[in-house]
Write an enzyme that holds these catalytic residues in place. Structure first.
Site, PDB file in Angstrom:
ATOM      1  N   ASP A  11      38.966  36.705  44.244  1.00 26.23           N
ATOM      2  CA  ASP A  11      38.181  37.832  45.030  1.00 26.23           C
ATOM      3  C   ASP A  11      38.578  38.338  44.164  1.00 26.23           C
ATOM      4  OD1 ASP A  11      36.939  40.018  46.724  1.00 26.23           O
ATOM      5  OD2 ASP A  11      38.831  40.614  46.982  1.00 26.23           O
ATOM      6  N   SER A  12      37.402  39.698  43.190  1.00 32.31           N
ATOM      7  CA  SER A  12      38.020  40.854  42.376  1.00 32.31           C
ATOM      8  C   SER A  12      39.247  40.839  42.175  1.00 32.31           C
ATOM      9  CB  SER A  12      36.075  41.123  42.644  1.00 32.31           C
ATOM     10  OG  SER A  12      36.929  42.374  43.563  1.00 32.31           O
ATOM     11  N   CYS A  75      35.001  37.282  48.649  1.00 33.08           N
ATOM     12  CA  CYS A  75      34.204  38.411  48.242  1.00 33.08           C
ATOM     13  C   CYS A  75      33.415  38.296  48.482  1.00 33.08           C
ATOM     14  CB  CYS A  75      34.390  38.958  46.970  1.00 33.08           C
ATOM     15  SG  CYS A  75      33.511  40.070  46.465  1.00 33.08           S
ATOM     16  N   GLU A 153      43.415  48.325  46.752  1.00 34.33           N
ATOM     17  CA  GLU A 153      43.813  47.616  45.867  1.00 34.33           C
ATOM     18  C   GLU A 153      45.170  48.568  45.854  1.00 34.33           C
ATOM     19  OE1 GLU A 153      43.166  45.783  43.021  1.00 34.33           O
ATOM     20  OE2 GLU A 153      41.733  44.717  44.242  1.00 34.33           O
ATOM     21  N   CYS A 189      33.021  43.935  53.355  1.00 37.23           N
ATOM     22  CA  CYS A 189      33.831  43.540  51.701  1.00 37.23           C
ATOM     23  C   CYS A 189      35.826  43.408  52.528  1.00 37.23           C
ATOM     24  CB  CYS A 189      34.164  45.574  51.152  1.00 37.23           C
ATOM     25  SG  CYS A 189      35.303  45.126  49.648  1.00 37.23           S
ATOM     26  N   HIS A 191      38.183  43.732  50.891  1.00 36.87           N
ATOM     27  CA  HIS A 191      39.364  44.671  51.066  1.00 36.87           C
ATOM     28  C   HIS A 191      39.279  45.543  51.970  1.00 36.87           C
ATOM     29  CE1 HIS A 191      39.265  43.889  46.822  1.00 36.87           C
ATOM     30  NE2 HIS A 191      40.181  44.316  46.338  1.00 36.87           N
TER      31      HIS A 191
END
Length: 268
Positions: A11-12, A75, A153, A189, A191
């Site tokens: 993932d990013s 992602c 994050e 997403c 996240h």
């Protein structure tokens, strides 16, 4: 005979942990390499050309170093843009992540669905296709949020998300025409499932019964199917955590994950 080849989850940033959790639950003996492109984070505000060039190159380097039996692109943004190129370049099974519009349509009673992703994901024609195929009788409302990615994050780095900021991002869905009818939100997403308890609390007073769906359980089932019958280590070592940049934020994330079976972070 045990086979130590890992599953590589990419993932990013830390969003792919919402995929790694269900995969680990489904395959508890599987060694995991979790790779985050922290040097390229975030993907959601980048151009399609940047992502299409960056992701296959990085996954090529990761595959050379870790020799995975399977790669999960955890992602939505990277999957909707770079998945065909990655599959063409690498000689192992590749599992992508796409917005869970189909299960959302099956759940929705109001026939109004919110798709909450990054700016890059929600504008993709792939999302149009999913909506046309699986939610043709629904109103599908989209909103792209870079702020929620940053909040997720930050949470893994030890910064509690601000409920007011979370609510402001959700209002990007509810304040659109027809948005008051949303009864299911697709976390498009990876996240965003990490923030789901905070998001649910933020709108509890205005959207009772709101449900969230994401692709984690379905991806775990797919990974289990593709690796069915394969051997796994008898005693798996700690899962590996790899970043493309290793600074204070990544070190803090590593400390947060130490209790979940991840070794100290390393740099690609």
């Amino acid at each position: 005979m045990s086979d130590a080849r890992p599953i590589l989850i990419f993932d990013s940033g830390v969003g792919g942990l919402s995929i790694a959790g269900p995969v680990r639950a489904a395959l508890p003996r599987a060694p995991i390499v979790y790779a985050a492109d922290s040097a390229g984070f975030p993907y959601g505000t980048k151009s399609e050309a940047e992502i299409a060039a960056r992701v296959p190159a990085l996954l090529g380097r990761l595959a050379e170093r870790h020799h995975p039996r399977l790669i999960v692109i955890a992602c939505n943004t990277a999957s909707t843009i770079a998945l065909p190129a990655v599959r063409a370049a690498l000689d192992c099974p590749i599992v992508g992540t796409v917005p869970a519009i189909k299960p959302a349509a099956l759940l929705s009673r109001t026939r109004t669905i919110g798709v909450l992703g990054t700016e890059a994901t929600v504008r993709q024609p792939y999302v149009d296709d999913l909506a046309a195929r699986f939610a043709a009788d629904c109103t599908v409302i989209r909103h792209g949020s870079a702020a929620l990615v940053a909040l997720a994050e930050g949470m893994l780095a030890g910064v509690a998300p601000d409920p007011t900021a979370v609510r402001a991002e959700l209002d990007g869905l509810f304040d659109q025409p027809g948005g008051a009818g949303i009864d299911v939100i697709v976390n498009a997403c990876t996240h965003f499932p990490l923030l789901e308890p905070v998001m649910a609390a933020a709108v509890a007073g205005v959207a009772p019964g709101l449900r969230f769906v994401d692709g984690g359980p379905g991806i775990a089932r797919r990974v289990a199917h593709l690796t069915q019958g394969q051997d796994w280590p008898d005693r798996p070592s700690p899962h590996r955590l790899v970043f493309t940049r290793l600074d204070a934020r990544e070190a803090a994330i590593g400390r947060s994950l130490a209790g979940y079976g991840y070794a100290a972070p390393e740099r690609l």
